[in-house]
Design an enzyme around this catalytic site. Structure first.
Site, PDB file in Angstrom:
ATOM      1  CB  CYS A  11      -0.949   0.003   1.183  1.00  0.00           C
ATOM      2  SG  CYS A  11      -1.996  -1.440   1.218  1.00  0.00           S
ATOM      3  CG  ASN A  71      -6.618  -1.251   1.555  1.00  0.00           C
ATOM      4  OD1 ASN A  71      -5.981  -0.751   0.642  1.00  0.00           O
ATOM      5  ND2 ASN A  71      -6.051  -1.764   2.635  1.00  0.00           N
ATOM      6  CG  HIS A  75      -3.304   3.097   2.497  1.00  0.00           C
ATOM      7  ND1 HIS A  75      -3.826   2.823   1.258  1.00  0.00           N
ATOM      8  CD2 HIS A  75      -3.304   1.916   3.180  1.00  0.00           C
ATOM      9  CE1 HIS A  75      -4.130   1.541   1.189  1.00  0.00           C
ATOM     10  NE2 HIS A  75      -3.822   0.970   2.347  1.00  0.00           N
TER      11      HIS A  75
END
Ligand code: ACO
Length: 334
Positions: free
Chosen positions: A117, A288, A258
């Site tokens: 990520c 996500n 994020h």
């Protein structure tokens, strides 16, 4: 950090989401979960999922095309391509090489970065440094993921969290100083890979009947430990670039973290004492999307007019590895 009185700026930004939407209600028909559990624990309401035959390179190429158009450049102007992903179309060749062909680019430098990520911020720092050498003029960096291909759709503790999508940015050099990318910090700690990983498919556990039977080709995560690490990592990364650039958090106009979990973001808001209005979040709609989450959110915030010329932005990331980092930039799109 700038040299030679010039700066590296984000000249164009774009994203692409697959059309198919999977709601929390849809998921409750697949695993033992509920809309209420997912919303209260994560903030996620839905996620976009690739259709059969749609791959990471397709999402990446579409997001990149939008970013190149936004930069008012032609594909021929691009001379560096970096894709950040943990879901490449295949182990090799790189997704970047596949995207190069899909975009009809020349025989330019193209490679993948794998920092989960945090991948987009790793690609951003790497591309900035390469542009600063003067050997490259315009870089396209892409965060793209088809996480639905590595999700265990029988594991309710992970399958509700992730989605597919891509975001891209064109980085270019400008003669103006003190604008664009002001500073980046990147970190990694590989001591506990088991907290978040896909164990199968590499040289340690190559694909075999037994690895498939043991569901080794799916993402595995210790959610509680990752939660704690995410808060600590993003908080430290924010402080590091702010201290180094002698900037107060109050001077930052927009923070794009994020997009993993609303509760992680709210904890950071409380710990850094930042008003919620300074954050841009869209995980409600996309879940996500790993390396794609920051550029997708940045693109959306810009298109909504929430990010304006000369705004000071802070991007924050954490991910598997473990990896984490931040980027401080002055938005330069006059
Ligand atoms: N639906 C219903 N119940 C569930 C679900 C679900 N989808 N998932 C877990 N539960 C149950 C558990 O079985 C457990 O039940 P029990 O008490 O009977 O044992 C209960 O809910 C609580 O489970 P916890 O795991 O303690 O739930 P928690 O509040 O910690 O939330 C979560 C879990 C959302 C995963 C949280 O830990 C989290 O967000 N962690 C960070 C994850 C993250 O951000 N990952 C991305 C990393 S970035 C990258 O690089 C990919």
């Amino acid at each position: 950090m700038q040299i030679n009185n010039s700066s590296i700026v984000i000249k164009g930004i774009g994203s692409y989401m697959p059309k198919k939407i999977l709601t929390n209600k849809d998921l409750s028909g697949i695993v033992d979960t509920s809309d209420e559990w997912i919303r209260t624990r994560t903030g996620i309401q839905q996620r976009h999922i690739c259709e059969e035959g749609e791959y990471t390179s397709d999402l990446a190429a579409k997001a990149a095309k939008n970013a190149i158009e936004d930069a008012r450049l032609k594909p021929d102007d691009i001379d560096l391509l970096i894709v950040a992903t943990i879901t490449p179309d295949m182990p090799f060749p790189s997704t970047a090489c596949l995207v190069q062909t899909k975009l009809g680019l020349g025989q330019i430098a193209a490679f993948d970065v794998e920092a989960a990520c945090s991948g987009f911020l790793y690609a951003l720092d790497m591309a900035s440094a390469m542009l600063e050498t003067g050997r490259y003029k315009n870089a396209i960096i892409i965060g793209a993921e088809k996480l639905s291909s590595i999700i265990d759709w029988k594991d309710r503790t992970t399958c509700v969290l992730f989605g597919d999508g891509a975001g891209a940015a064109v980085l270019s050099r400008t003669k103006e100083s003190n604008t664009g990318i002001l500073d980046c910090c990147l970190h990694a700690d590989g001591a506990k890979p088991e907290l978040l990983r896909m164990p199968g498919g590499g040289s340690q556990i190559p694909a075999s009947a037994s690895s498939v039977e043991q569901r080794q080709h799916f993402l595995k995560m210790n959610g509680r430990e990752i939660f704690k690490f995410a808060v600590r990592g993003m908080e430290r990364a924010a402080q590091e670039v702010l201290d180094r650039q002698n900037v107060k958090i109050a001077d930052v106009d927009k923070i794009i973290p994020h997009q993993a979990n609303m509760r992680i973001i709210e904890t950071i808001q409380d710990r850094l004492e930042i008003p919620k209005s300074k954050f841009y979040n869209n995980l409600q709609y996309y879940g996500n999307t790993s390396a794609a989450s920051i550029p997708i959110a940045l693109d959306e915030a810009y298109r909504k007019g929430l990010v304006k010329h000369n705004d000071l932005l802070l991007l924050l990331a954490f991910g598997a590895g473990l990896t984490w980092g931040s980027t401080l930039l002055r938005w330069h799109k006059p």
